[in-house]
Write a protein that holds these residues in place. Structure first.
Motif, PDB file in Angstrom:
ATOM      1  N   TYR A  84      -3.018  14.704  -2.157  1.00  0.00           N
ATOM      2  CA  TYR A  84      -2.579  15.101  -0.992  1.00  0.00           C
ATOM      3  C   TYR A  84      -1.181  15.912  -1.225  1.00  0.00           C
ATOM      4  O   TYR A  84      -1.117  16.921  -0.684  1.00  0.00           O
ATOM      5  CB  TYR A  84      -2.480  13.966  -0.239  1.00  0.00           C
ATOM      6  N   LYS A 105      -5.476  24.811   9.197  1.00  0.00           N
ATOM      7  CA  LYS A 105      -4.824  23.376   9.158  1.00  0.00           C
ATOM      8  C   LYS A 105      -6.212  22.239   8.775  1.00  0.00           C
ATOM      9  O   LYS A 105      -6.073  21.039   9.026  1.00  0.00           O
ATOM     10  CB  LYS A 105      -4.074  22.903  10.565  1.00  0.00           C
ATOM     11  N   THR A 152      -4.536  10.577  14.315  1.00  0.00           N
ATOM     12  CA  THR A 152      -5.973  11.137  14.369  1.00  0.00           C
ATOM     13  C   THR A 152      -7.156  10.664  13.183  1.00  0.00           C
ATOM     14  O   THR A 152      -6.519   9.549  12.770  1.00  0.00           O
ATOM     15  CB  THR A 152      -5.670  12.703  13.756  1.00  0.00           C
ATOM     16  N   ASN A 153      -7.909  11.104  12.955  1.00  0.00           N
ATOM     17  CA  ASN A 153      -9.159  10.449  12.002  1.00  0.00           C
ATOM     18  C   ASN A 153      -8.166  10.249  10.673  1.00  0.00           C
ATOM     19  O   ASN A 153      -8.354   9.221  10.286  1.00  0.00           O
ATOM     20  CB  ASN A 153     -10.248  11.262  11.999  1.00  0.00           C
ATOM     21  N   MET A 154      -7.533  11.316  10.304  1.00  0.00           N
ATOM     22  CA  MET A 154      -7.067  11.153   8.992  1.00  0.00           C
ATOM     23  C   MET A 154      -6.281   9.891   8.982  1.00  0.00           C
ATOM     24  O   MET A 154      -6.102   9.529   7.799  1.00  0.00           O
ATOM     25  CB  MET A 154      -6.431  12.462   8.864  1.00  0.00           C
ATOM     26  N   TYR A 156       3.891  12.514  12.140  1.00  0.00           N
ATOM     27  CA  TYR A 156       2.784  11.652  11.868  1.00  0.00           C
ATOM     28  C   TYR A 156       1.897  11.232  13.013  1.00  0.00           C
ATOM     29  O   TYR A 156       2.380  10.610  13.981  1.00  0.00           O
ATOM     30  CB  TYR A 156       3.545  10.302  11.334  1.00  0.00           C
ATOM     31  N   ILE A 188      -5.679  17.427  15.166  1.00  0.00           N
ATOM     32  CA  ILE A 188      -4.414  18.405  15.589  1.00  0.00           C
ATOM     33  C   ILE A 188      -4.996  19.805  15.718  1.00  0.00           C
ATOM     34  O   ILE A 188      -4.504  20.388  16.737  1.00  0.00           O
ATOM     35  CB  ILE A 188      -3.332  18.576  14.611  1.00  0.00           C
ATOM     36  N   GLU A 235     -16.572  27.426   6.668  1.00  0.00           N
ATOM     37  CA  GLU A 235     -16.119  26.475   5.461  1.00  0.00           C
ATOM     38  C   GLU A 235     -15.081  27.067   4.870  1.00  0.00           C
ATOM     39  O   GLU A 235     -15.425  28.169   4.182  1.00  0.00           O
ATOM     40  CB  GLU A 235     -17.335  26.375   4.734  1.00  0.00           C
ATOM     41  N   THR A 262     -13.676  26.515   2.105  1.00  0.00           N
ATOM     42  CA  THR A 262     -13.786  26.412   0.788  1.00  0.00           C
ATOM     43  C   THR A 262     -14.578  27.569   0.221  1.00  0.00           C
ATOM     44  O   THR A 262     -14.882  27.763  -1.091  1.00  0.00           O
ATOM     45  CB  THR A 262     -14.014  25.138  -0.110  1.00  0.00           C
ATOM     46  N   PRO A 290       3.535  18.490  11.318  1.00  0.00           N
ATOM     47  CA  PRO A 290       3.398  18.230  12.600  1.00  0.00           C
ATOM     48  C   PRO A 290       3.888  16.707  13.042  1.00  0.00           C
ATOM     49  O   PRO A 290       3.771  16.357  14.167  1.00  0.00           O
ATOM     50  CB  PRO A 290       1.771  18.239  12.743  1.00  0.00           C
ATOM     51  N   LEU A 342      -6.436  20.226   1.745  1.00  0.00           N
ATOM     52  CA  LEU A 342      -6.251  21.617   1.787  1.00  0.00           C
ATOM     53  C   LEU A 342      -5.146  22.334   2.380  1.00  0.00           C
ATOM     54  O   LEU A 342      -4.572  21.510   3.108  1.00  0.00           O
ATOM     55  CB  LEU A 342      -7.688  22.204   2.709  1.00  0.00           C
ATOM     56  N   GLY A 367     -11.029  23.059  13.902  1.00  0.00           N
ATOM     57  CA  GLY A 367     -10.588  23.331  15.199  1.00  0.00           C
ATOM     58  C   GLY A 367     -11.426  22.362  15.998  1.00  0.00           C
ATOM     59  O   GLY A 367     -11.349  22.026  17.222  1.00  0.00           O
ATOM     60  N   ASN A 368     -12.227  21.632  15.399  1.00  0.00           N
ATOM     61  CA  ASN A 368     -13.190  20.722  16.030  1.00  0.00           C
ATOM     62  C   ASN A 368     -12.627  19.422  16.341  1.00  0.00           C
ATOM     63  O   ASN A 368     -13.157  18.735  17.240  1.00  0.00           O
ATOM     64  CB  ASN A 368     -14.469  20.533  15.328  1.00  0.00           C
TER      65      ASN A 368
HETATM   66  N1  LIG Z   1      -2.388  13.579  10.916  1.00  0.00           N
HETATM   67  C1  LIG Z   1      -1.031  13.447  10.556  1.00  0.00           C
HETATM   68  O1  LIG Z   1      -0.189  12.645  10.973  1.00  0.00           O
HETATM   69  C2  LIG Z   1      -0.714  14.739   9.756  1.00  0.00           C
HETATM   70  C3  LIG Z   1       0.631  14.783   9.188  1.00  0.00           C
HETATM   71  C4  LIG Z   1       0.908  15.849   8.371  1.00  0.00           C
HETATM   72  C5  LIG Z   1       0.092  16.763   8.173  1.00  0.00           C
HETATM   73  N2  LIG Z   1      -1.311  16.693   8.459  1.00  0.00           N
HETATM   74  C6  LIG Z   1      -2.266  17.886   8.205  1.00  0.00           C
HETATM   75  O2  LIG Z   1      -2.813  18.430   9.364  1.00  0.00           O
HETATM   76  C7  LIG Z   1      -4.198  18.789   9.047  1.00  0.00           C
HETATM   77  C8  LIG Z   1      -4.980  18.355  10.142  1.00  0.00           C
HETATM   78  O3  LIG Z   1      -5.068  16.824  10.099  1.00  0.00           O
HETATM   79  P1  LIG Z   1      -5.593  16.014  11.240  1.00  0.00           P
HETATM   80  O4  LIG Z   1      -5.083  14.766  11.153  1.00  0.00           O
HETATM   81  O5  LIG Z   1      -5.895  16.890  12.479  1.00  0.00           O
HETATM   82  O6  LIG Z   1      -6.981  15.566  10.388  1.00  0.00           O
HETATM   83  P2  LIG Z   1      -8.464  15.432  11.029  1.00  0.00           P
HETATM   84  O7  LIG Z   1      -8.407  15.038  12.630  1.00  0.00           O
HETATM   85  O8  LIG Z   1      -9.396  14.518  10.243  1.00  0.00           O
HETATM   86  O9  LIG Z   1      -9.201  16.788  10.995  1.00  0.00           O
HETATM   87  C9  LIG Z   1      -9.409  17.764   9.987  1.00  0.00           C
HETATM   88  C10 LIG Z   1     -10.208  18.987  10.259  1.00  0.00           C
HETATM   89  O10 LIG Z   1     -10.689  19.603   9.293  1.00  0.00           O
HETATM   90  C11 LIG Z   1     -11.794  19.766   8.970  1.00  0.00           C
HETATM   91  N3  LIG Z   1     -12.158  20.221   7.679  1.00  0.00           N
HETATM   92  C12 LIG Z   1     -12.122  19.688   6.743  1.00  0.00           C
HETATM   93  N4  LIG Z   1     -12.785  20.037   5.427  1.00  0.00           N
HETATM   94  C13 LIG Z   1     -13.079  21.312   5.928  1.00  0.00           C
HETATM   95  C14 LIG Z   1     -13.248  22.396   5.132  1.00  0.00           C
HETATM   96  N5  LIG Z   1     -13.830  22.304   3.766  1.00  0.00           N
HETATM   97  N6  LIG Z   1     -13.713  23.458   5.948  1.00  0.00           N
HETATM   98  C15 LIG Z   1     -13.609  23.634   7.143  1.00  0.00           C
HETATM   99  N7  LIG Z   1     -12.761  22.605   7.890  1.00  0.00           N
HETATM  100  C16 LIG Z   1     -12.574  21.478   7.338  1.00  0.00           C
HETATM  101  C17 LIG Z   1     -12.305  18.812   9.791  1.00  0.00           C
HETATM  102  O11 LIG Z   1     -13.875  19.181  10.082  1.00  0.00           O
HETATM  103  P3  LIG Z   1     -15.010  18.020  10.105  1.00  0.00           P
HETATM  104  O12 LIG Z   1     -14.931  17.296  11.403  1.00  0.00           O
HETATM  105  O13 LIG Z   1     -16.233  18.771   9.878  1.00  0.00           O
HETATM  106  O14 LIG Z   1     -14.667  17.058   8.694  1.00  0.00           O
HETATM  107  C18 LIG Z   1     -11.585  18.580  10.750  1.00  0.00           C
HETATM  108  O15 LIG Z   1     -11.908  19.789  11.738  1.00  0.00           O
HETATM  109  C19 LIG Z   1      -4.234  18.257   7.526  1.00  0.00           C
HETATM  110  O16 LIG Z   1      -4.097  19.440   6.724  1.00  0.00           O
HETATM  111  C20 LIG Z   1      -3.312  17.347   7.351  1.00  0.00           C
HETATM  112  O17 LIG Z   1      -2.833  17.027   6.145  1.00  0.00           O
HETATM  113  C21 LIG Z   1      -1.500  15.813   9.297  1.00  0.00           C
END
Ligand SMILES: NC(=O)c1ccc[n+]([C@@H]2O[C@H](COP(=O)([O-])OP(=O)(O)OC[C@H]3O[C@@H](n4cnc5c(N)ncnc54)[C@H](OP(=O)(O)O)[C@@H]3O)[C@@H](O)[C@H]2O)c1
Length: 247
Positions: A40, A242, A73-75, A70, A169, A215, A217, A68, A247, A165-166
Motif C-alpha cells: 500500500y 481513486k 469504507t469497505n477498505m 481515515y 469514497i 478496469e 489495470t 481523504p 492503485l 465510483g460504485n
Molecule cells: N478509506 C480510507 O480511509 C482511505 C484513506 C486514504 C486513502 N484512501 C484511498 O481511497 C481510494 C478508495 O478507497 P475506498 O475506501 O473508497 O475503498 P473501497 O470502498 O474499497 O472502494 C474501492 C473501489 O475501487 C474499485 N476498484 C478496485 N480495483 C479496481 C480496478 N482494478 N479497476 C477499477 N476499479 C477498481 C472497487 O471496485 P469493486 O467494487 O469492483 O471492487 C471500488 O469501487 C483507495 O485508493 C484508497 O487507498 C482511502
C-alpha cells in the motif's frame, strides 16, 4: 522521498527493490518488513511521485493528490474516523476548485443568476459562504439537449470521470459532484455494481450520472473509455482517480 515526513516510511521505501523481491518470494514478514501495508505504501508513494511528474509535464492541467482522511469504507472495514461524505468532500473541494474559481467571479453573479432562474440554462454558480465551496446549479438539467449518440453539455458545465465510483469514497465523490451540477461518468469494473450505483444516485434525483465500465489495470478498457468521452462529450474537465488501496 524528500517530500515524505515519516522517517520510518523513508527507510522502508529506500529499499523498494528488496521489498519487491521479498514480496514475490512471499517472504515479506519473514524478512522483517512491516506485516501490513507495505505494498500500500509503495503504491501510494508511486502515485505521489507520478502525480508530480504529470504536473510538471502538463502545466496546463491541475494535478493533485488528495488524502481523504481515515474514512469508513469497505477498505477500512468501516473503522474510519470520517463518514464517506466527509472524506468525499475533501476530494470534491479540490476537484471542483477550478469550477468554483471560474463561477465565483463576480460575487454578485449569484444573486443575478437566482433572479434569472429558470430562464438561463446550465449556468453554475459558486457559493462563497460554504467551506466546501459548493457549486449550485441554477436551473434544471432536464433542459439540456440529449442528442443521439452524443450529449450536448454547455461549455460551462463540467464533465467528470470518477474511477471506482460504485462504492466508498468514489460513490460519494460522484454524488457530491453530480449534486453540484457536474455531469459525472461513474466508472466501475463490474457493470452490475456500476449500474446499481447509478440507479441509487438516480433515486436521489441525480440524473446527470452515466455509467461506463472501466478496469483500471487494462489498457484497452482505458482506451474504450477515452473513445467514449471523445465521442459523447468531446472533452473532460475533471478526473478523480481513486480505485483500490494498492492503485
Ligand atoms: N478509506 C480510507 O480511509 C482511505 C484513506 C486514504 C486513502 N484512501 C484511498 O481511497 C481510494 C478508495 O478507497 P475506498 O475506501 O473508497 O475503498 P473501497 O470502498 O474499497 O472502494 C474501492 C473501489 O475501487 C474499485 N476498484 C478496485 N480495483 C479496481 C480496478 N482494478 N479497476 C477499477 N476499479 C477498481 C472497487 O471496485 P469493486 O467494487 O469492483 O471492487 C471500488 O469501487 C483507495 O485508493 C484508497 O487507498 C482511502
Amino acid at each position: 522521498m524528500q517530500f515524505f515526513r515519516s522517517e520510518e516510511l523513508k527507510q522502508e521505501l529506500d529499499d523498494v527493490d528488496s521489498l519487491t523481491e521479498d514480496l514475490e518470494a512471499g517472504a515479506v514478514e519473514a524478512r522483517g518488513w512491516p506485516a501490513e501495508f507495505s505494498a500500500y505504501k509503495v503504491a501510494k508513494a508511486a502515485m505521489n511521485a507520478y502525480s508530480r511528474v504529470l504536473a510538471r509535464r502538463h502545466p496546463a492541467l491541475r494535478v493533485n493528490v488528495v488524502d481523504p482522511g481515515y474514512v469508513r469504507t469497505n477498505m477500512t472495514r468501516n473503522s474510519g474516523l470520517l463518514a464517506p461524505d466527509e472524506g468525499g468532500a475533501r476530494v470534491v473541494a479540490v476537484a471542483a476548485w477550478r469550477c468554483y474559481r471560474k463561477a465565483a467571479r463576480p460575487a454578485r453573479s449569484l444573486a443575478a443568476a437566482r433572479r434569472r432562474r429558470p430562464r438561463s440554462c446550465d449556468r453554475r454558480v459558486a457559493s462563497t459562504s460554504t467551506r466546501a465551496r459548493r457549486i449550485q446549479p441554477c436551473c434544471s438539467s432536464s433542459r439540456r439537449k440529449i442528442m443521439e449518440g452524443a450529449i450536448s453539455v454547455p461549455a460551462n458545465t463540467r464533465v467528470a470521470v470518477v474511477t471506482g465510483g460504485n462504492k466508498g469514497i468514489g460513490l460519494e465523490v460522484c454524488r457530491q459532484l453530480a449534486g453540484n451540477g457536474v455531469t459525472v461518468v461513474l466508472t466501475a469494473r463490474d457493470e452490475a455494481r456500476g449500474g446499481a450505483a447509478v440507479e441509487k444516485l438516480g433515486e436521489l434525483g441525480l440524473s446527470d450520472v452515466i455509467f461506463h465500465q472501466l478496469e483500471i489495470t487494462d489498457a484497452s478498457s482505458i482506451g474504450r473509455l477515452a473513445e467514449f468521452l471523445k465521442t459523447r462529450f468531446g472533452r473532460l474537465d475533471i478526473l478523480v482517480n481513486k480505485p483500490s488501496m494498492s492503485l
